[in-house]
Structure formats: C-alpha cells, structure tokens
Design an enzyme around this catalytic site. Structure first.
Site, PDB file in Angstrom:
ATOM      1  N   TYR A  26      33.972  24.766   1.667  1.00 55.20           N
ATOM      2  CA  TYR A  26      32.667  24.313   1.192  1.00 55.20           C
ATOM      3  C   TYR A  26      32.245  25.038  -0.300  1.00 55.20           C
ATOM      4  CZ  TYR A  26      27.891  23.556   0.525  1.00 55.20           C
ATOM      5  OH  TYR A  26      26.278  23.301  -0.034  1.00 55.20           O
ATOM      6  N   SER A  57      24.536  25.708  -4.926  1.00 57.29           N
ATOM      7  CA  SER A  57      24.232  26.642  -3.983  1.00 57.29           C
ATOM      8  C   SER A  57      24.443  28.223  -4.130  1.00 57.29           C
ATOM      9  CB  SER A  57      25.044  26.281  -2.879  1.00 57.29           C
ATOM     10  OG  SER A  57      25.080  27.415  -1.751  1.00 57.29           O
ATOM     11  N   LYS A  82      31.539  23.833  -4.280  1.00 59.99           N
ATOM     12  CA  LYS A  82      30.547  23.695  -4.913  1.00 59.99           C
ATOM     13  C   LYS A  82      30.733  24.361  -6.412  1.00 59.99           C
ATOM     14  CE  LYS A  82      28.184  21.538  -3.156  1.00 59.99           C
ATOM     15  NZ  LYS A  82      27.050  20.506  -3.240  1.00 59.99           N
TER      16      LYS A  82
HETATM   17  P1  NAD Z   1      22.705  16.170   3.883  1.00 57.39           P
HETATM   18  O1  NAD Z   1      23.997  16.068   4.593  1.00 57.39           O
HETATM   19  O2  NAD Z   1      21.279  15.946   4.601  1.00 57.39           O
HETATM   20  O3  NAD Z   1      22.757  15.076   2.593  1.00 57.39           O
HETATM   21  C1  NAD Z   1      23.681  14.639   1.979  1.00 57.39           C
HETATM   22  C2  NAD Z   1      23.791  13.210   1.883  1.00 57.39           C
HETATM   23  O4  NAD Z   1      24.936  12.597   1.335  1.00 57.39           O
HETATM   24  C3  NAD Z   1      24.040  12.514   3.441  1.00 57.39           C
HETATM   25  O5  NAD Z   1      22.866  11.601   3.513  1.00 57.39           O
HETATM   26  C4  NAD Z   1      25.292  11.732   3.503  1.00 57.39           C
HETATM   27  O6  NAD Z   1      25.347  11.004   4.329  1.00 57.39           O
HETATM   28  C5  NAD Z   1      25.738  11.621   1.968  1.00 57.39           C
HETATM   29  N1  NAD Z   1      26.960  11.745   1.551  1.00 57.39           N
HETATM   30  C6  NAD Z   1      27.928  12.652   1.821  1.00 57.39           C
HETATM   31  N2  NAD Z   1      29.293  12.195   1.532  1.00 57.39           N
HETATM   32  C7  NAD Z   1      28.904  11.115   0.750  1.00 57.39           C
HETATM   33  C8  NAD Z   1      29.781  10.212   0.135  1.00 57.39           C
HETATM   34  N3  NAD Z   1      31.320  10.473  -0.244  1.00 57.39           N
HETATM   35  N4  NAD Z   1      29.210   9.155  -0.544  1.00 57.39           N
HETATM   36  C9  NAD Z   1      27.887   8.902  -0.248  1.00 57.39           C
HETATM   37  N5  NAD Z   1      26.956   9.331   0.551  1.00 57.39           N
HETATM   38  C10 NAD Z   1      27.752  10.600   0.827  1.00 57.39           C
HETATM   39  O7  NAD Z   1      22.547  17.522   3.141  1.00 57.39           O
HETATM   40  P2  NAD Z   1      21.485  18.256   2.261  1.00 57.39           P
HETATM   41  O8  NAD Z   1      20.958  19.433   2.998  1.00 57.39           O
HETATM   42  O9  NAD Z   1      20.595  17.209   1.843  1.00 57.39           O
HETATM   43  O10 NAD Z   1      22.255  18.705   0.842  1.00 57.39           O
HETATM   44  C11 NAD Z   1      22.534  18.087  -0.021  1.00 57.39           C
HETATM   45  C12 NAD Z   1      23.142  18.661  -1.234  1.00 57.39           C
HETATM   46  O11 NAD Z   1      22.461  19.907  -1.562  1.00 57.39           O
HETATM   47  C13 NAD Z   1      24.746  18.939  -0.759  1.00 57.39           C
HETATM   48  O12 NAD Z   1      25.475  18.646  -2.129  1.00 57.39           O
HETATM   49  C14 NAD Z   1      24.705  20.355  -0.552  1.00 57.39           C
HETATM   50  O13 NAD Z   1      25.935  20.909  -0.619  1.00 57.39           O
HETATM   51  C15 NAD Z   1      23.743  20.929  -1.422  1.00 57.39           C
HETATM   52  N6  NAD Z   1      23.094  22.196  -0.887  1.00 57.39           N
HETATM   53  C16 NAD Z   1      22.652  22.380   0.436  1.00 57.39           C
HETATM   54  C17 NAD Z   1      21.819  23.256   0.838  1.00 57.39           C
HETATM   55  C18 NAD Z   1      21.470  23.600   2.480  1.00 57.39           C
HETATM   56  O14 NAD Z   1      21.239  24.447   3.044  1.00 57.39           O
HETATM   57  N7  NAD Z   1      20.927  22.354   2.689  1.00 57.39           N
HETATM   58  C19 NAD Z   1      21.857  24.627   0.270  1.00 57.39           C
HETATM   59  C20 NAD Z   1      22.640  24.515  -1.118  1.00 57.39           C
HETATM   60  C21 NAD Z   1      23.223  23.395  -1.368  1.00 57.39           C
HETATM   61  C1  WQD Z   2      20.821  32.297   7.697  1.00 61.69           C
HETATM   62  C2  WQD Z   2      20.845  33.568   8.647  1.00 61.69           C
HETATM   63  C3  WQD Z   2      22.747  33.847   9.911  1.00 61.69           C
HETATM   64  C4  WQD Z   2      22.154  30.682  13.007  1.00 61.69           C
HETATM   65  C5  WQD Z   2      24.273  28.565   4.632  1.00 61.69           C
HETATM   66  C6  WQD Z   2      25.563  28.234   4.039  1.00 61.69           C
HETATM   67  C7  WQD Z   2      25.294  27.998   2.539  1.00 61.69           C
HETATM   68  C8  WQD Z   2      23.737  27.192   2.057  1.00 61.69           C
HETATM   69  C9  WQD Z   2      22.785  27.509   2.898  1.00 61.69           C
HETATM   70  C10 WQD Z   2      24.960  25.257   1.431  1.00 61.69           C
HETATM   71  C11 WQD Z   2      22.153  34.039   8.555  1.00 61.69           C
HETATM   72  C12 WQD Z   2      21.614  33.490  10.887  1.00 61.69           C
HETATM   73  C13 WQD Z   2      22.108  31.666  11.722  1.00 61.69           C
HETATM   74  C14 WQD Z   2      22.043  31.148  14.146  1.00 61.69           C
HETATM   75  C15 WQD Z   2      21.734  33.245  13.241  1.00 61.69           C
HETATM   76  N1  WQD Z   2      24.341  25.749   2.403  1.00 61.69           N
HETATM   77  N2  WQD Z   2      21.794  32.781  11.903  1.00 61.69           N
HETATM   78  N3  WQD Z   2      21.676  32.447  14.382  1.00 61.69           N
HETATM   79  O1  WQD Z   2      24.464  31.501   6.250  1.00 61.69           O
HETATM   80  O2  WQD Z   2      22.655  31.802   4.548  1.00 61.69           O
HETATM   81  O3  WQD Z   2      23.870  29.639   4.273  1.00 61.69           O
HETATM   82  O4  WQD Z   2      23.193  27.431   4.477  1.00 61.69           O
HETATM   83  O5  WQD Z   2      25.129  25.441   0.407  1.00 61.69           O
HETATM   84  O6  WQD Z   2      26.251  27.706   1.939  1.00 61.69           O
HETATM   85  O7  WQD Z   2      26.441  28.879   4.172  1.00 61.69           O
HETATM   86  O8  WQD Z   2      22.129  30.058   6.160  1.00 61.69           O
HETATM   87  O9  WQD Z   2      20.711  29.047   7.992  1.00 61.69           O
HETATM   88  O10 WQD Z   2      23.309  29.311   8.608  1.00 61.69           O
HETATM   89  O11 WQD Z   2      22.059  31.537   8.384  1.00 61.69           O
HETATM   90  O12 WQD Z   2      21.532  34.472  13.507  1.00 61.69           O
HETATM   91  O13 WQD Z   2      22.183  30.581  15.391  1.00 61.69           O
HETATM   92  O14 WQD Z   2      20.710  33.097  10.018  1.00 61.69           O
HETATM   93  O15 WQD Z   2      23.777  34.389  10.393  1.00 61.69           O
HETATM   94  O16 WQD Z   2      22.027  35.432   8.771  1.00 61.69           O
HETATM   95  P1  WQD Z   2      23.331  30.852   5.382  1.00 61.69           P
HETATM   96  P2  WQD Z   2      22.042  29.967   7.728  1.00 61.69           P
END
Ligand code: NAD
Ligand code: WQD
Length: 343
Positions: A151, A126, A155
């Site tokens: 969290y 991330s 990562k």
């Molecule tokens: P998500 O929660 O939709 O998907 C994660 C999946 O993993 C879920 O289906 C959950 O049931 C499964 N899971 C969690 N723990 C588990 C375990 N111990 N064993 C088996 N399954 C398990 O999340 P996502 O948004 O698809 O994110 C996927 C990956 O991407 C994560 O590693 C997250 O940290 C990373 N990521 C997400 C974002 C974002 O904003 N969505 C941003 C950056 C990084």
């Molecule tokens: C985006 C912008 C909020 C909700 C998070 C995790 C990051 C990554 C992606 C996994 C910010 C603003 C939000 C609301 C708002 N995930 N906001 N009102 O914070 O960039 O990142 O998700 O790795 O680790 O921290 O994403 O979608 O939460 O926020 O004004 O109700 O929207 O303050 O400026 P963020 P977000």
C-alpha cells in the site's frame, strides 16, 4: 462555476471534501465504484449542502468506463483523486490487488485526463511515505523511505508519476500527505465506514464503545515514548477536506510555485495511543474496554507533521483538536449503529 471531478468521492475523505467543495461554490462530479463505500453518501452530501453532486458508478481500472465518462462529461477544470484501496495488512496479503487498483487505476485516470486536456490534479498521499523519519516533526524534505507495505509503495508510485508528468510539463499537481485522518462531519450524516474489522485506531475505539467489538488491544506499550505507546498526528477530516479546497484554489488560480507541489497535512501535535483513549473517555464519559497487547509489525514509533509549509505557503491550518475528533467520531458511530442504511 468550476467543475471538479472527485474520484473516490463517496469514501471517507472524499465525501467530506465534496461537502466543502460544494459549500465553496464548486460543481462536484463523483466517480466511485462503491468498493469501499455506499451510494447513500450521495444522499447525505445533498442533505448537508442542499446540492446533489453528479454520481457516476465507474471503476478507474476500466479504461472503457473512463473513456465513456469523459466522452459524456465536458468542461472538467481539475481532478481530486482519492480513489484507492488503503488497508495496509490486506496489501501485504494481496499486493497485486493494490498495484492494480492504486497504480493501474491512477495511470488510467492520468491517461484519460491527458487525452481530455485536463491538466490539474490534487492527489491523496500519506505520511506513510516517510516511514520512521530521521527527525521530528517531519517536513516535506524528509527522505522517502523504502515502503513498509505494498500500500505504502502505491502511494510513493502515485507521487512519482506526478513528479514525472510535471517534468514533462503535461500536468500540474498538488500532492497532499495526510497524517492520521479521523473525526466526522458535525451533522453525523457522513463519516468513516470501515467494512469488516477496522485496522485504524479510532474506528476500533468507537466500535468497542458501541459494543460491536469486545475489546480494543493497544499495540504495545514498551516503545521509547513518554507513555510507551506509539505517537501519531491525528487530524480532523473536516480540516483535511478544507485543505483540499485551498489546494484546489491554489492550483486553479495558477499560484503553484512548482509543477508538482507537496504539502504535509497534519496538526503538528503528536498524541500517543493512550492519549487518544483518554481523550475519548473524557469527552464521552465512557470507560473503554482495552488491554495492552504486543507490538504490531511494521508500526513506526512516532510521527507528527511539521506544518510550516502548509501554514505559510498553502495558507491552511488545522483548527480542530483531539477532543473534537473523538466527539464527532463517537456521534457518527452512534448514528450509523442506529441506521438501517449501514448494511
Ligand atoms: P475510502 O476507502 O473511504 O475512500 C476511497 C474511495 O475510493 C471508496 O469510496 C472506494 O469505493 C473508491 N475506490 C477505490 N478504488 C476505486 C476504483 N478503482 N475506482 C473507483 N473508485 C474506487 O478511503 P479514504 O480514507 O477516504 O482515503 C482516500 C484516499 O486518501 C486514498 O487514496 C488513501 O490512500 C488516502 N489516504 C487515506 C488515509 C486514511 O487514513 N484514511 C491516510 C492517508 C492517505
Ligand atoms: C494508529 C496507532 C497502532 C489499532 C495507518 C496507515 C497509514 C495511513 C494512516 C493511509 C498505531 C495503534 C491501532 C488498534 C492500536 N493510512 N492501534 N490498536 O498505523 O498510523 O497509519 O493509517 O495512508 O498508511 O498505516 O494508523 O490508526 O492503524 O494506528 O493500538 O486496534 O494506533 O498500533 O500505533 P497508522 P492506525
């Protein structure tokens, strides 16, 4: 046909990636414990692709379940590892839950892979690892900052584990640092399914527009940005999913230049919270109910990606714009709000 294990494959990014993998001719096996997703996503992946991925309900925290899985499943060529918890606020309240799930779960997975001589992994990291970056756009050489949340720390630890294992030559990895994934598949059959009150901006917008939430609160408009609201690099989940297929093919064909390679996955465009709201209103014709609230603790002011390495070295580029992200998110929101499956 190459066989790919997708952990977390019923989740948001995992399900979109499973679709792109199947479309690209891979055999997909999904492990998920359904802690943040639903099994009907397997049906949906089949509806989109015409192929049903193998699904195994298993928890990465349970080494016995993992050993059982690998005992029964031969010939996995590589792993794409999505499974993790991702709610920043929850991780602050319950850090051990996050250390256990994200770090112990990944350690178990890597142990099982090593024991079964599977030595290629694509990892979900991330942009949160950069914190408030010293320079924008942020490139892959930017320093990793002290994590803002447990969290974010998980990562960073995941990345470090892969660097360490790469140094011991036991595993090759591609580490993908996502910026802000949003949008949904064009079919509206899969998309993000937040459980409870969403933390992220776009699901909060769509749930407000559909009437599930009263009002969106903009977290501060007094930042040092052109309109005072935070800037992020929103990226369409289908573009992101395609990047995984590209990364996988790079690692499978032995083209990686280092044992652990890192790529930013973003569009390179920074958009403010107000720009996202405006784009949503424009493509949907809906007037969103929102108010300006206080700043949210821990928010970085601005971050967006330097995409040069992903473009030139990985050979991948994001294609879809913010309007497309808003439209597909909205179509998906309407579809799940009408669906009886979502309970
Ligand atoms: P998500 O929660 O939709 O998907 C994660 C999946 O993993 C879920 O289906 C959950 O049931 C499964 N899971 C969690 N723990 C588990 C375990 N111990 N064993 C088996 N399954 C398990 O999340 P996502 O948004 O698809 O994110 C996927 C990956 O991407 C994560 O590693 C997250 O940290 C990373 N990521 C997400 C974002 C974002 O904003 N969505 C941003 C950056 C990084
Ligand atoms: C985006 C912008 C909020 C909700 C998070 C995790 C990051 C990554 C992606 C996994 C910010 C603003 C939000 C609301 C708002 N995930 N906001 N009102 O914070 O960039 O990142 O998700 O790795 O680790 O921290 O994403 O979608 O939460 O926020 O004004 O109700 O929207 O303050 O400026 P963020 P977000």
């Amino acid at each position: 046909m190459m066989k790919i294990l997708v952990t977390g494959g019923t989740g948001y990014i995992g399900s979109h990636t499973a679709v792109e993998l199947i479309n690209a001719g891979y055999e997909v096996i999904i492990i998920d414990n359904l802690s943040n997703s639903k099994e009907f996503f397997i049906d949906r992946i089949e509806m989109i692709t015409g192929t049903r991925p193998v699904f195994v309900n298993a928890d990465l925290r349970d080494m016995n379940e993992l050993n059982e899985f690998f005992k029964n499943t031969n010939g996995i060529d590589a792993v794409i590892h999505f499974a993790a918890f991702k709610a920043v606020g929850e991780s602050v309240k319950d850090p051990l839950l996050y250390y256990d799930n994200n770090i112990c779960g990944m350690t178990n997975l890597l142990k099982a892979m090593t024991a079964n001589k599977i030595d290629k992994i694509v990892y979900s990291s991330s942009c949160t690892v950069y914190g408030e970056a010293n320079k924008l756009p942020v490139d892959e050489n930017s320093p990793i900052k002290k994590a803002e949340s447990p969290y974010g720390f998980t990562k960073q630890v995941g990345e470090q584990m892969l660097f360490d294992i790469a140094a011991s030559k036991e595993m090759k990895s591609v580490i993908l640092r996502y910026f802000n994934p949003t949008g949904a598949h064009d079919s509206s059959l899969i998309g993000e399914l937040p459980i409870g009150v969403p933390n992220n901006l776009v699901p909060y917008i769509t749930q407000t527009a559909v009437g599930q939430r009263d009002m969106l609160t903009v977290n501060g408009n007094d930042y040092d940005t052109p309109d005072g609201t935070n800037i992020r690099d929103y990226i369409h989940v289908v573009d992101l999913a395609k990047a995984h297929v590209t990364a996988l093919s790079r690692i499978l064909s032995g083209k990686t230049e280092q044992d652990a390679e890192v790529f930013n996955l973003g569009t390179g465009n920074g958009n403010s919270v107000m720009e996202v709201i405006n784009a949503f209103e424009k493509v949907t014709g809906i007037k969103l109910n929102y108010r300006i609230g206080p700043r949210r603790e821990g928010d970085v002011i601005s971050i967006y990606s330097d995409t040069e390495k992903a473009n030139k070295v990985l050979g991948w580029e994001a294609k879809r714009d913010l309007a497309d992200m808003m439209l597909t998110s909205w179509n998906w929101q309407k579809a799940i709000s009408n669906s009886t499956n979502n309970n």
